[in-house]
Design a protein around this motif. Structure first.
Motif, PDB file in Angstrom:
ATOM      1  N   THR A  72      57.637  17.798  36.351  1.00  0.00           N
ATOM      2  CA  THR A  72      58.072  18.679  37.430  1.00  0.00           C
ATOM      3  C   THR A  72      56.862  19.269  38.123  1.00  0.00           C
ATOM      4  O   THR A  72      55.911  19.690  37.459  1.00  0.00           O
ATOM      5  CB  THR A  72      58.957  19.814  36.865  1.00  0.00           C
ATOM      6  N   VAL A  73      56.892  19.285  39.465  1.00  0.00           N
ATOM      7  CA  VAL A  73      55.847  19.903  40.267  1.00  0.00           C
ATOM      8  C   VAL A  73      56.516  20.982  41.098  1.00  0.00           C
ATOM      9  O   VAL A  73      57.550  20.737  41.732  1.00  0.00           O
ATOM     10  CB  VAL A  73      55.150  18.889  41.203  1.00  0.00           C
ATOM     11  N   VAL A  74      55.946  22.174  41.107  1.00  0.00           N
ATOM     12  CA  VAL A  74      56.500  23.277  41.892  1.00  0.00           C
ATOM     13  C   VAL A  74      55.856  23.263  43.273  1.00  0.00           C
ATOM     14  O   VAL A  74      54.631  23.330  43.402  1.00  0.00           O
ATOM     15  CB  VAL A  74      56.270  24.623  41.182  1.00  0.00           C
ATOM     16  N   VAL A  75      56.696  23.142  44.313  1.00  0.00           N
ATOM     17  CA  VAL A  75      56.231  23.153  45.699  1.00  0.00           C
ATOM     18  C   VAL A  75      56.984  24.263  46.414  1.00  0.00           C
ATOM     19  O   VAL A  75      58.222  24.263  46.426  1.00  0.00           O
ATOM     20  CB  VAL A  75      56.478  21.793  46.392  1.00  0.00           C
ATOM     21  N   VAL A 100      62.509  13.614  48.184  1.00  0.00           N
ATOM     22  CA  VAL A 100      62.108  14.983  48.492  1.00  0.00           C
ATOM     23  C   VAL A 100      62.109  15.112  50.012  1.00  0.00           C
ATOM     24  O   VAL A 100      61.572  14.249  50.707  1.00  0.00           O
ATOM     25  CB  VAL A 100      60.692  15.278  47.939  1.00  0.00           C
ATOM     26  N   VAL A 101      62.719  16.168  50.526  1.00  0.00           N
ATOM     27  CA  VAL A 101      62.751  16.377  51.972  1.00  0.00           C
ATOM     28  C   VAL A 101      62.094  17.705  52.328  1.00  0.00           C
ATOM     29  O   VAL A 101      62.213  18.687  51.601  1.00  0.00           O
ATOM     30  CB  VAL A 101      64.184  16.327  52.555  1.00  0.00           C
ATOM     31  N   VAL A 102      61.405  17.688  53.453  1.00  0.00           N
ATOM     32  CA  VAL A 102      60.847  18.907  54.033  1.00  0.00           C
ATOM     33  C   VAL A 102      61.921  19.459  54.965  1.00  0.00           C
ATOM     34  O   VAL A 102      62.382  18.755  55.873  1.00  0.00           O
ATOM     35  CB  VAL A 102      59.533  18.616  54.791  1.00  0.00           C
ATOM     36  N   ILE A 103      62.334  20.677  54.726  1.00  0.00           N
ATOM     37  CA  ILE A 103      63.464  21.253  55.454  1.00  0.00           C
ATOM     38  C   ILE A 103      63.192  21.341  56.954  1.00  0.00           C
ATOM     39  O   ILE A 103      64.098  21.114  57.756  1.00  0.00           O
ATOM     40  CB  ILE A 103      63.846  22.632  54.861  1.00  0.00           C
ATOM     41  N   ALA A 104      61.962  21.602  57.362  1.00  0.00           N
ATOM     42  CA  ALA A 104      61.643  21.635  58.794  1.00  0.00           C
ATOM     43  C   ALA A 104      61.924  20.282  59.437  1.00  0.00           C
ATOM     44  O   ALA A 104      62.386  20.208  60.586  1.00  0.00           O
ATOM     45  CB  ALA A 104      60.188  22.043  59.006  1.00  0.00           C
ATOM     46  N   ASP A 105      61.669  19.187  58.718  1.00  0.00           N
ATOM     47  CA  ASP A 105      61.949  17.852  59.240  1.00  0.00           C
ATOM     48  C   ASP A 105      63.455  17.590  59.310  1.00  0.00           C
ATOM     49  O   ASP A 105      63.935  16.939  60.229  1.00  0.00           O
ATOM     50  CB  ASP A 105      61.263  16.787  58.385  1.00  0.00           C
ATOM     51  N   GLY A 124      68.769  26.967  55.450  1.00  0.00           N
ATOM     52  CA  GLY A 124      68.432  27.747  54.263  1.00  0.00           C
ATOM     53  C   GLY A 124      67.029  28.310  54.324  1.00  0.00           C
ATOM     54  O   GLY A 124      66.333  28.204  55.335  1.00  0.00           O
ATOM     55  N   ASN A 125      66.598  28.883  53.215  1.00  0.00           N
ATOM     56  CA  ASN A 125      65.306  29.561  53.167  1.00  0.00           C
ATOM     57  C   ASN A 125      64.185  28.729  52.552  1.00  0.00           C
ATOM     58  O   ASN A 125      63.020  29.041  52.734  1.00  0.00           O
ATOM     59  CB  ASN A 125      65.435  30.872  52.389  1.00  0.00           C
ATOM     60  N   ALA A 126      64.526  27.702  51.789  1.00  0.00           N
ATOM     61  CA  ALA A 126      63.499  26.888  51.130  1.00  0.00           C
ATOM     62  C   ALA A 126      62.778  26.023  52.163  1.00  0.00           C
ATOM     63  O   ALA A 126      63.326  25.689  53.211  1.00  0.00           O
ATOM     64  CB  ALA A 126      64.143  26.007  50.066  1.00  0.00           C
ATOM     65  N   ARG A 127      61.547  25.636  51.839  1.00  0.00           N
ATOM     66  CA  ARG A 127      60.772  24.764  52.734  1.00  0.00           C
ATOM     67  C   ARG A 127      60.870  23.303  52.317  1.00  0.00           C
ATOM     68  O   ARG A 127      60.570  22.417  53.115  1.00  0.00           O
ATOM     69  CB  ARG A 127      59.326  25.219  52.781  1.00  0.00           C
ATOM     70  N   VAL A 128      61.268  23.041  51.078  1.00  0.00           N
ATOM     71  CA  VAL A 128      61.469  21.677  50.588  1.00  0.00           C
ATOM     72  C   VAL A 128      62.739  21.652  49.743  1.00  0.00           C
ATOM     73  O   VAL A 128      63.203  22.700  49.285  1.00  0.00           O
ATOM     74  CB  VAL A 128      60.283  21.158  49.730  1.00  0.00           C
ATOM     75  N   ALA A 129      63.267  20.450  49.560  1.00  0.00           N
ATOM     76  CA  ALA A 129      64.449  20.299  48.708  1.00  0.00           C
ATOM     77  C   ALA A 129      64.436  18.906  48.089  1.00  0.00           C
ATOM     78  O   ALA A 129      63.816  17.981  48.630  1.00  0.00           O
ATOM     79  CB  ALA A 129      65.732  20.506  49.509  1.00  0.00           C
TER      80      ALA A 129
END
Length: 165
Positions: A72-75, A100-105, A124-129
């Protein structure tokens, strides 16, 4: 819809150990700490501008060819799972357990599909998911009349399916 949102070691990266043969058996040179450090570097390289924290892996990495372990890597304070698969000898392949997706994209893809710059999209508030395959990500769209929710599903290959509900 788009592959731009898929990031991070998607094709897999092969780690080649500088292992030695001990008593006729290959010794794996990549320790838990070395694999964790490698993951942190590679994830930071593939996700520029995002804060990459610590990686964690099981104490014992796979010993048999074809066996896998999950690290696991925390981003951006979001834990992302990566599979580490033992290949032949002291080689490993590393890949995201799920896209893995970047929410801005994701938000940009929704915006492009629904009408361009007039649309304001918030997912949402996260930057990645790293959502389970086919599970919905919900984005709130405003600025195009009545505000509404759009559902985005990430396929196993990282493509996005956007459904305007």
């Amino acid at each position: 819809m788009t592959r731009r949102a898929l990031v991070g070691l998607a094709a897999g990266v092969t780690l080649v150990a500088c292992g030695a043969s001990v008593g006729g058996q290959d010794r794996v040179a990549f320790s838990q700490v070395e694999v964790q450090a490698y993951l942190e570097r590679e994830v930071a390289r593939t996700m520029p501008g995002l804060i990459v924290g610590a990686a964690t892996c099981p104490t014992r990495l796979p010993q048999l060819s074809g066996a896998t372990a999950t690290c696991t890597v925390v981003v951006e304070q979001v834990p992302l799972d990566y599979e580490v698969q033992r290949l032949v000898g002291g080689r490993f392949e590393v890949r995201p357990a799920r896209p893995v997706v970047v929410i801005a994209d994701v938000a940009a893809a929704v915006q492009a599909k629904l009408g361009g710059e007039a649309a304001q999209v918030r997912c949402g508030n996260a930057r990645v998911a790293q959502p389970p395959i086919g599970q919905p990500l919900r984005c709130r769209v405003s600025g195009l009349g009545v505000a509404r929710t759009v559902v985005v599903r990430v396929a196993a290959d990282g493509t996005l399916k956007i459904t305007d509900t």
